[in-house]
Design a protein around this motif. Structure first.
Motif, PDB file in Angstrom:
ATOM      1  N   GLU A 183       0.822  -1.218   0.000  1.00 28.25           N
ATOM      2  CA  GLU A 183       0.000   0.000   0.000  1.00 28.25           C
ATOM      3  C   GLU A 183       0.856   1.269   0.000  1.00 28.25           C
ATOM      4  OE1 GLU A 183      -3.965  -1.615   2.344  1.00 28.25           O
ATOM      5  OE2 GLU A 183      -2.382  -0.635   3.508  1.00 28.25           O
ATOM      6  N   PRO A 184       0.259   2.390  -0.417  1.00 31.53           N
ATOM      7  CA  PRO A 184       0.977   3.671  -0.305  1.00 31.53           C
ATOM      8  C   PRO A 184       1.255   4.020   1.169  1.00 31.53           C
ATOM      9  CG  PRO A 184      -1.322   4.020  -0.950  1.00 31.53           C
ATOM     10  CD  PRO A 184      -1.071   2.542  -1.006  1.00 31.53           C
ATOM     11  N   GLN A 185       2.270   4.842   1.354  1.00 26.46           N
ATOM     12  CA  GLN A 185       2.711   5.157   2.716  1.00 26.46           C
ATOM     13  C   GLN A 185       1.568   5.739   3.572  1.00 26.46           C
ATOM     14  OE1 GLN A 185       5.726   4.246   3.923  1.00 26.46           O
ATOM     15  NE2 GLN A 185       4.941   4.900   5.912  1.00 26.46           N
ATOM     16  N   TRP A 186       0.730   6.581   2.951  1.00 24.41           N
ATOM     17  CA  TRP A 186      -0.305   7.239   3.775  1.00 24.41           C
ATOM     18  C   TRP A 186      -1.249   6.216   4.404  1.00 24.41           C
ATOM     19  CZ3 TRP A 186      -5.602   6.987   3.043  1.00 24.41           C
ATOM     20  CH2 TRP A 186      -6.070   6.591   1.790  1.00 24.41           C
ATOM     21  N   MET A 187      -1.501   5.129   3.671  1.00 21.77           N
ATOM     22  CA  MET A 187      -2.400   4.112   4.217  1.00 21.77           C
ATOM     23  C   MET A 187      -1.721   3.340   5.339  1.00 21.77           C
ATOM     24  SD  MET A 187      -5.385   2.856   4.360  1.00 21.77           S
ATOM     25  CE  MET A 187      -6.362   3.335   2.933  1.00 21.77           C
ATOM     26  N   THR A 188      -0.424   3.034   5.155  1.00 25.30           N
ATOM     27  CA  THR A 188       0.304   2.358   6.233  1.00 25.30           C
ATOM     28  C   THR A 188       0.303   3.230   7.499  1.00 25.30           C
ATOM     29  OG1 THR A 188       1.718   1.424   4.515  1.00 25.30           O
ATOM     30  CG2 THR A 188       2.451   1.157   6.797  1.00 25.30           C
ATOM     31  N   ASP A 189       0.545   4.514   7.326  1.00 18.66           N
ATOM     32  CA  ASP A 189       0.526   5.433   8.473  1.00 18.66           C
ATOM     33  C   ASP A 189      -0.856   5.457   9.135  1.00 18.66           C
ATOM     34  OD1 ASP A 189       3.097   5.978   7.790  1.00 18.66           O
ATOM     35  OD2 ASP A 189       2.671   7.925   6.840  1.00 18.66           O
ATOM     36  N   PHE A 190      -1.870   5.500   8.267  1.00 18.94           N
ATOM     37  CA  PHE A 190      -3.259   5.522   8.752  1.00 18.94           C
ATOM     38  C   PHE A 190      -3.538   4.282   9.607  1.00 18.94           C
ATOM     39  CE2 PHE A 190      -7.690   4.151   8.081  1.00 18.94           C
ATOM     40  CZ  PHE A 190      -8.407   5.293   8.411  1.00 18.94           C
ATOM     41  N   ARG A 191      -3.074   3.147   9.138  1.00 23.04           N
ATOM     42  CA  ARG A 191      -3.295   1.897   9.874  1.00 23.04           C
ATOM     43  C   ARG A 191      -2.565   1.917  11.216  1.00 23.04           C
ATOM     44  NH1 ARG A 191      -5.139  -2.621   6.961  1.00 23.04           N
ATOM     45  NH2 ARG A 191      -5.247  -2.416   4.704  1.00 23.04           N
ATOM     46  N   MET A 192      -1.298   2.358  11.191  1.00 25.00           N
ATOM     47  CA  MET A 192      -0.499   2.359  12.415  1.00 25.00           C
ATOM     48  C   MET A 192      -1.121   3.289  13.469  1.00 25.00           C
ATOM     49  SD  MET A 192       1.559   0.143  12.092  1.00 25.00           S
ATOM     50  CE  MET A 192       3.167  -0.465  11.896  1.00 25.00           C
TER      51      MET A 192
END
Lengths: 471, 254
Positions: free
Chosen positions: A46-55
């Motif tokens: 996934e794009p970074q923003w989604m990984t950040d969103f998940r974390m």
């Protein structure tokens, strides 16, 4: 090979489960940063923003308390460390029915999915465990610009649209289970209807949990641009296992000016599934949003579809039924926020409880200052089939504007009457058949809103529930 | 004498521990039409409810034989499948259940076999035109928001499809004006046939002018106090029930 297990227990027809030997990936039980990282980066790229969103959502999940309503007892039994948060059954998604792995195909065949698609659907997605395994949409809709795909594909193919709306209606901070879903979500549908396009026949998504102790966390986002309309239907089942599974979805709907969205759910989870779902819609000027929500099965359902009426003349309707039986608790309801003038809402809730099952209506009507001439009508009807069943109603009204505002609430609780039973039995119907007929009549205002095939199926499910109650 | 269809012997029935029927004896032969008359509270409706097996009407003593079989312990649905039909004085409404689907379920249940929609449609259409009932009627919810006349016509439509061996018509005339009564009675006459028996339960003469009974029984205070032919109807109409009370007192004094 498909293993048929526990057939006969509660007469739950979808209680079979399939072998997992060909699975592509199954995350270890438990929830931590590594698992979330693995889902987002390794499995889904996934794009970074989604990984950040998940974390960030994982942190929010940790910090949020459990709900203190519904069934706190059942909720406290829920062990977040005993759940598989991601299970991939197949390497890739099928566009043709032939591409779907044989075993999964068999399952969906048994559930009647391809048949239904041929007959009366405009598009189908079938989600098995964490991923969508089959997807199709009618060509003419694609030509009109309609997007109907699974959420993971949407994130890759329509990143801007997804980023613009994802999590804006239900942020991770909304509640503990919305945060959990935001951290580990997988699958679900993404629907975008271009301005003025009316999709006349329904789009359907089908959700199936197969693995024991599985968590299914689909994420659905529907955007209806101005003047468009769409009807989306979802159905859910799971095998009958002795230990619990968790279904925790987030569904966000956006109806722009003059648009109309109808979202129909027929869920028939086996009675070991926790069904803790957040559903919310924004309705702008003169838009209409309708939630048609049918809840059978599950161990505990906590679900309160909401409509925020944000533009003048917007309209929200929530029509639901809930059937609770042995050791089940259906804590369901509806929320409407009137935030603009001349908005209207109608809530019809029907609950049926039997055999110590518990049905709860929990609702909120809020009229904000400035929402002049708003009208709301709430009808809650409960039908209790025996002495051990229980039904409660918790309606909340917060009226902060008086001008031209009407808020009405009606509630009835009825028992199946001896005279009605005698009347029907004197016409040759057995006790079960007579009771089933009364229950089917009670939910008729709901079933008549369903496409015919679903109405027939729902009546059949109710009949099975009723027959299960005897002997 | 025709074959016995219904034989009631020394029937005692209580409702909430109050005894209503105190020893009823009655015999109905195949193909016969009987009228059961009596003042309010005499036990007329209790008798029909007890025959049909209403759980509130407790049979404390006696027997009910239908075609030679004691049916006292049968449930209402078992009795219905034997061919016993009760046209209700106050038909119940079942909201959300369409008449079409109700009637189809009833047909399958009483005749013991599934009936296809096409086949059922055909039979239903036939019976409805026989009874002069409009097609739109069957789309409505069962007795929901019906007028008194509509409810009674619905009962008779059910009777026509049911094809009973024994029909109990419990105050079918009550709540009907003269025109409606005439329509309902004409329908009943079209259904009645030599293969079935009929009991008309009524307070008044007016229904019996249209549906003519061969036998008339007067019930008072839980007992049948007089049985006879059609001439009894005229006597009740002109003299009321009081003279029977006197007669009963005189008899019991002997």
């Amino acid at each position: 090979m498909t293993v048929v297990q526990n057939v006969g227990i509660d007469d739950y027809k979808y209680g079979f489960h399939d072998s997992e030997e060909n699975y592509a990936y199954k995350a270890k039980k438990g929830l931590n940063k590594e698992i979330v990282q693995e889902i987002s980066v390794k499995m889904k790229n996934e794009p970074q923003w989604m990984t950040d969103f998940r974390m960030k959502s994982l942190e929010i999940f940790r910090s949020k308390p459990m709900p203190d309503w519904g069934s706190t007892e059942m909720l406290s039994d829920l062990d977040f460390e005993n759940i598989h948060y991601y299970v991939r059954s197949a390497e890739k998604q099928g566009r043709n029915w032939e591409d779907v792995p044989e075993e999964i195909k068999k399952t969906f065949d048994r559930l009647g999915i391809p048949e239904a698609e041929r007959k009366f659907l405009a598009g189908v997605t079938a989600q098995y465990e964490s991923d969508v395994v089959y997807h199709s949409i009618r060509e003419d809709l694609t030509k009109l610009g309609v997007i109907f795909t699974d959420m993971d594909t949407a994130l890759r193919e329509y990143p801007d649209l997804v980023k613009k709306y994802f999590g804006t209606i239900i942020p991770p901070t909304d509640n503990k289970f919305a945060a959990l879903n935001s951290a580990v979500w997988s699958g679900g549908s993404f629907v975008w209807i271009p301005p003025g396009v009316k999709v006349e026949i329904p789009l359907q998504a089908y959700f199936r949990i197969n693995t024991e102790n599985m968590g299914q966390f689909e994420r659905t986002l529907i955007i209806a641009e101005p003047g468009s309309s769409v009807h989306y239907i979802e159905g859910c089942t799971a095998p009958t296992y002795s230990s619990d599974s968790l279904h925790s979805a987030v569904v966000e709907l956006i109806a722009m000016e003059g648009a109309k969205i109808r979202y129909t759910t027929i869920q028939n989870w086996s009675n070991n599934v926790y069904n803790l779902v957040t559903k919310r819609a924004y309705a702008y000027k003169n838009a209409t949003v309708e939630w048609i929500d049918g809840n059978l099965g599950s161990k505990l359902t906590m679900k309160y579809p909401a409509v925020h009426l944000l533009g003048e003349g917007a309209r929200g309707e929530i029509l639901s039924i809930a059937m609770s039986s042995t050791n089940q608790h259906q804590d369901a309801g509806a929320k409407i926020i009137h935030a603009a003038p001349n908005t209207s809402s109608l809530i019809t809730s029907k609950s049926i409880s039997k055999n110590n099952g518990r049905g709860t209506y929990r609702g909120l009507i809020k009229i904000l200052p400035g929402a002049i001439n708003s009208k709301s009508h709430v009808v809650c009807d409960a039908l209790i089939l025996d002495e051990s069943a229980r039904s409660d109603t918790y309606p909340t009204m917060q009226v902060e504007e008086q001008e031209g505002v009407t808020v009405e609430h009606e509630a009835t609780v009825s028992k199946v009457g001896e005279e009605q039973m005698f009347y029907l039995m004197s016409r040759g119907l057995t006790e079960v058949a007579a009771k089933t007929m009364i229950v089917n009549g009670f939910v008729e205002p709901f079933t008549k809103e369903l496409p015919m095939e679903y109405a027939v199926e729902l009546n059949r499910l109710i009949q099975m529930e009723m027959e299960g109650s005897v002997g | 004498m025709s074959e016995d269809f219904l034989v009631i012997e020394d029937l005692h029935v209580s409702v909430e521990s109050k005894e209503i029927l105190k020893g009823v004896n009655l015999r109905i032969g195949k193909g016969e039409v009987h009228a059961l008359m009596g003042p309010n509270g005499s036990g007329k409706s209790t008798l029909s409810n007890a025959i049909m097996g209403h759980p509130k009407y407790r049979i404390t003593q006696g027997s009910i034989y239908f075609k030679g079989e004691n049916i006292v312990d049968m449930t209402p649905d078992e009795k219905a499948r034997k061919g016993i039909f009760l046209a209700f004085q106050y038909p119940l409404s079942i909201p959300g259940v369409r008449i079409f689907s109700f009637l189809k379920n009833m047909m399958s249940a009483v005749h013991g076999k599934e009936i296809s929609v096409a086949e059922f449609r055909k039979v239903l259409k036939e019976k409805m035109s026989l009874l002069g009932i409009k097609q739109s009627f069957i789309k409505r919810y069962l007795n929901d928001g019906f007028s008194g006349g509509e409810k009674k016509r619905n009962e008779i439509l059910q009777m026509a499809l049911f094809e009973p061996k024994l029909a109990l018509l419990d105050e079918t005339d009550s709540g009907l004006d003269v025109t409606a009564l005439k329509v309902v009675c004409e329908s009943i006459n079209k259904i009645i046939n030599p293969e079935m028996s009929t009991i008309i339960i009524t307070h008044y003469k007016r229904m019996l002018e249209y549906v003519r009974p061969q036998f008339v029984h007067i019930i008072m205070d839980g007992r049948i106090v007089k049985s006879g032919g059609e001439e009894l109807v005229e006597i009740i109409d002109s003299q009321g029930y009081d003279w029977l009370k006197q007669e009963a007192l005189a008899t019991s004094a002997l």
